[in-house]
Design a protein around this motif. Structure first.
Motif, PDB file in Angstrom:
ATOM      1  N   MET A 264      55.184  31.047  51.811  1.00 35.42           N
ATOM      2  CA  MET A 264      56.201  32.069  52.056  1.00 35.42           C
ATOM      3  C   MET A 264      56.726  32.665  50.765  1.00 35.42           C
ATOM      4  O   MET A 264      56.886  33.885  50.635  1.00 35.42           O
ATOM      5  CB  MET A 264      57.354  31.473  52.876  1.00 35.42           C
ATOM      6  N   ALA A 265      57.000  31.807  49.779  1.00 37.85           N
ATOM      7  CA  ALA A 265      57.529  32.297  48.506  1.00 37.85           C
ATOM      8  C   ALA A 265      56.519  33.187  47.802  1.00 37.85           C
ATOM      9  O   ALA A 265      56.877  34.213  47.207  1.00 37.85           O
ATOM     10  CB  ALA A 265      57.915  31.122  47.613  1.00 37.85           C
ATOM     11  N   PHE A 266      55.250  32.809  47.867  1.00 39.80           N
ATOM     12  CA  PHE A 266      54.198  33.618  47.245  1.00 39.80           C
ATOM     13  C   PHE A 266      54.072  34.972  47.952  1.00 39.80           C
ATOM     14  O   PHE A 266      53.997  36.023  47.294  1.00 39.80           O
ATOM     15  CB  PHE A 266      52.871  32.873  47.304  1.00 39.80           C
ATOM     16  N   ALA A 267      54.065  34.952  49.284  1.00 41.51           N
ATOM     17  CA  ALA A 267      53.915  36.195  50.041  1.00 41.51           C
ATOM     18  C   ALA A 267      55.103  37.132  49.847  1.00 41.51           C
ATOM     19  O   ALA A 267      54.940  38.356  49.787  1.00 41.51           O
ATOM     20  CB  ALA A 267      53.734  35.883  51.526  1.00 41.51           C
ATOM     21  N   LEU A 268      56.317  36.568  49.744  1.00 42.62           N
ATOM     22  CA  LEU A 268      57.528  37.376  49.596  1.00 42.62           C
ATOM     23  C   LEU A 268      57.838  37.688  48.138  1.00 42.62           C
ATOM     24  O   LEU A 268      58.738  38.489  47.857  1.00 42.62           O
ATOM     25  CB  LEU A 268      58.718  36.635  50.218  1.00 42.62           C
ATOM     26  N   ASP A 269      57.124  37.027  47.224  1.00 37.07           N
ATOM     27  CA  ASP A 269      57.355  37.190  45.783  1.00 37.07           C
ATOM     28  C   ASP A 269      58.806  36.867  45.423  1.00 37.07           C
ATOM     29  O   ASP A 269      59.500  37.644  44.772  1.00 37.07           O
ATOM     30  CB  ASP A 269      57.005  38.615  45.329  1.00 37.07           C
ATOM     31  N   ILE A 270      59.255  35.698  45.886  1.00 37.31           N
ATOM     32  CA  ILE A 270      60.607  35.238  45.590  1.00 37.31           C
ATOM     33  C   ILE A 270      60.548  33.828  45.015  1.00 37.31           C
ATOM     34  O   ILE A 270      59.568  33.110  45.231  1.00 37.31           O
ATOM     35  CB  ILE A 270      61.521  35.254  46.844  1.00 37.31           C
ATOM     36  N   PRO A 271      61.571  33.407  44.293  1.00 43.27           N
ATOM     37  CA  PRO A 271      61.570  32.049  43.734  1.00 43.27           C
ATOM     38  C   PRO A 271      61.768  30.986  44.798  1.00 43.27           C
ATOM     39  O   PRO A 271      62.256  31.275  45.902  1.00 43.27           O
ATOM     40  CB  PRO A 271      62.747  32.069  42.756  1.00 43.27           C
ATOM     41  N   CYS A 272      61.394  29.768  44.465  1.00 40.55           N
ATOM     42  CA  CYS A 272      61.596  28.651  45.378  1.00 40.55           C
ATOM     43  C   CYS A 272      62.126  27.458  44.591  1.00 40.55           C
ATOM     44  O   CYS A 272      62.192  27.480  43.356  1.00 40.55           O
ATOM     45  CB  CYS A 272      60.322  28.297  46.141  1.00 40.55           C
ATOM     46  N   PHE A 273      62.515  26.424  45.321  1.00 39.98           N
ATOM     47  CA  PHE A 273      63.125  25.246  44.722  1.00 39.98           C
ATOM     48  C   PHE A 273      62.530  24.001  45.366  1.00 39.98           C
ATOM     49  O   PHE A 273      62.553  23.874  46.596  1.00 39.98           O
ATOM     50  CB  PHE A 273      64.642  25.219  44.953  1.00 39.98           C
ATOM     51  N   GLY A 274      62.002  23.103  44.571  1.00 36.24           N
ATOM     52  CA  GLY A 274      61.562  21.807  45.080  1.00 36.24           C
ATOM     53  C   GLY A 274      62.677  20.797  44.866  1.00 36.24           C
ATOM     54  O   GLY A 274      63.054  20.521  43.725  1.00 36.24           O
ATOM     55  N   ILE A 275      63.232  20.284  45.956  1.00 38.02           N
ATOM     56  CA  ILE A 275      64.421  19.432  45.899  1.00 38.02           C
ATOM     57  C   ILE A 275      64.102  18.028  46.396  1.00 38.02           C
ATOM     58  O   ILE A 275      63.463  17.856  47.441  1.00 38.02           O
ATOM     59  CB  ILE A 275      65.561  20.026  46.757  1.00 38.02           C
ATOM     60  N   SER A 276      64.559  17.035  45.676  1.00 36.31           N
ATOM     61  CA  SER A 276      64.413  15.653  46.124  1.00 36.31           C
ATOM     62  C   SER A 276      65.074  15.475  47.486  1.00 36.31           C
ATOM     63  O   SER A 276      66.213  15.892  47.696  1.00 36.31           O
ATOM     64  CB  SER A 276      65.070  14.708  45.108  1.00 36.31           C
TER      65      SER A 276
END
Length: 226
Positions: A82-94
C-alpha cells in the motif's frame, strides 16, 4: 497527518485511523481466521465508515513483530504494498511497543506476549505524561528471568499482553498489576500512537522482527547438522 495503523502480530486483527490528534476509529477482531482474510476488509470498512479515501492517507504503520510469523508477514507485506502504491511513508512498529502505547500511562509498563513453552516476548517502557521511554529492548526470555528483572525495579509495574494474566498468576508481587482487559491485546490504535514518535520509513526499510528463528531456518540448520 492521516495515519492508518495495522496490527496482525497476534490473534487480534486490528486497524485504526488517526488524524490530526483524533483517533477517528478502530476495528478489532479476535479471530482464528487467517489475517489475510480479515485485515484488508477491516481497513477498507474503517476508511469508508470514517468517510476517508485510501488516497487521503499520508502514512501507514504496521506491527513488525515479534509475534505470529504468518500474521507479521501478512501485515508487513500488505503495508509495504500500500505504501509503495500510494507513494507515502510507512512505519514498522514493535508489537510490544504498540501494546505499551495502548496504556500510555505513567510508570513502568511491561508487555508480555506468549512465545513457546516457558518463554515470552517482552520489553519494558516507562511512561511520563503520555510519552513512553524504552527501558529494555525487545527480547525473548523465560518467565522466571522476567520476574527477576521486574522484581528489581523500584515502583509499580503494569503487565499487559496475552501472556500477562498467566505471568501474574505464576509470580505474586505486590508491585505487579494487570492491565484492563480492553487494553491488553494488540491494537491498531497502539501502533498509530507509537508511530507518532518514530521517523518515517520507506517500504524497503520495513523488516519483520521475529526474535527467534522461523521454522524454515531451523530446518535448514538441522539439515546441515545431519
Amino acid at each position: 497527518m492521516t495515519l492508518l495503523g495495522i496490527e496482525t502480530s497476534g490473534k487480534t486483527a486490528s486497524a485504526a485511523l488517526y488524524e490530526d490528534g483524533i483517533m477517528l476509529g478502530q476495528y478489532s477482531v479476535y479471530t482464528s481466521k487467517t489475517h489475510s482474510q480479515v485485515i484488508l476488509p477491516i481497513a477498507k470498512k474503517l476508511l469508508s465508515d470514517c468517510d476517508r479515501e485510501i488516497s487521503q492517507l499520508t502514512g501507514i504503520a504496521v506491527s513488525s513483530g515479534p509475534g505470529s510469523y504468518t500474521g507479521i508477514r501478512i501485515g508487513v507485506a500488505a503495508v509495504k504494498a500500500m505504501a509503495f502504491a500510494l507513494d507515502i511513508p510507512c512505519f514498522g512498529i514493535s508489537s510490544l511497543e504498540g501494546l505499551a502505547y495502548n496504556l500510555s500511562c505513567d510508570g513502568y509498563i511491561c508487555p508480555v506476549m506468549t512465545a513457546r513453552k516457558n518463554l515470552v516476548y517482552t520489553s519494558l517502557f516507562r511512561g511520563n505524561k503520555g510519552v513512553l521511554e524504552r527501558c529494555r529492548n525487545d527480547e525473548i526470555i523465560s518467565v522466571s528471568e522476567l520476574d527477576s528483572i521486574l522484581s528489581g525495579l523500584n515502583g509499580k509495574v503494569i503487565i499487559t499482553g496475552d501472556g500477562a494474566e498467566n505471568f501474574i498468576s505464576e509470580f505474586s508481587n505486590k508491585n505487579y498489576s494487570l492491565s484492563p482487559v480492553q487494553l491488553r491485546f494488540q491494537s491498531g490504535s497502539g501502533i498509530c500512537l507509537a508511530a507518532l514518535n518514530h521517523t518515517p520509513q520507506s517500504p524497503d526499510e520495513i523488516e519483520a522482527s521475529y526474535l527467534q528463528l522461523v521454522k524454515a531456518e531451523k530446518d535448514l540448520i538441522n539439515s546441515g547438522r545431519s
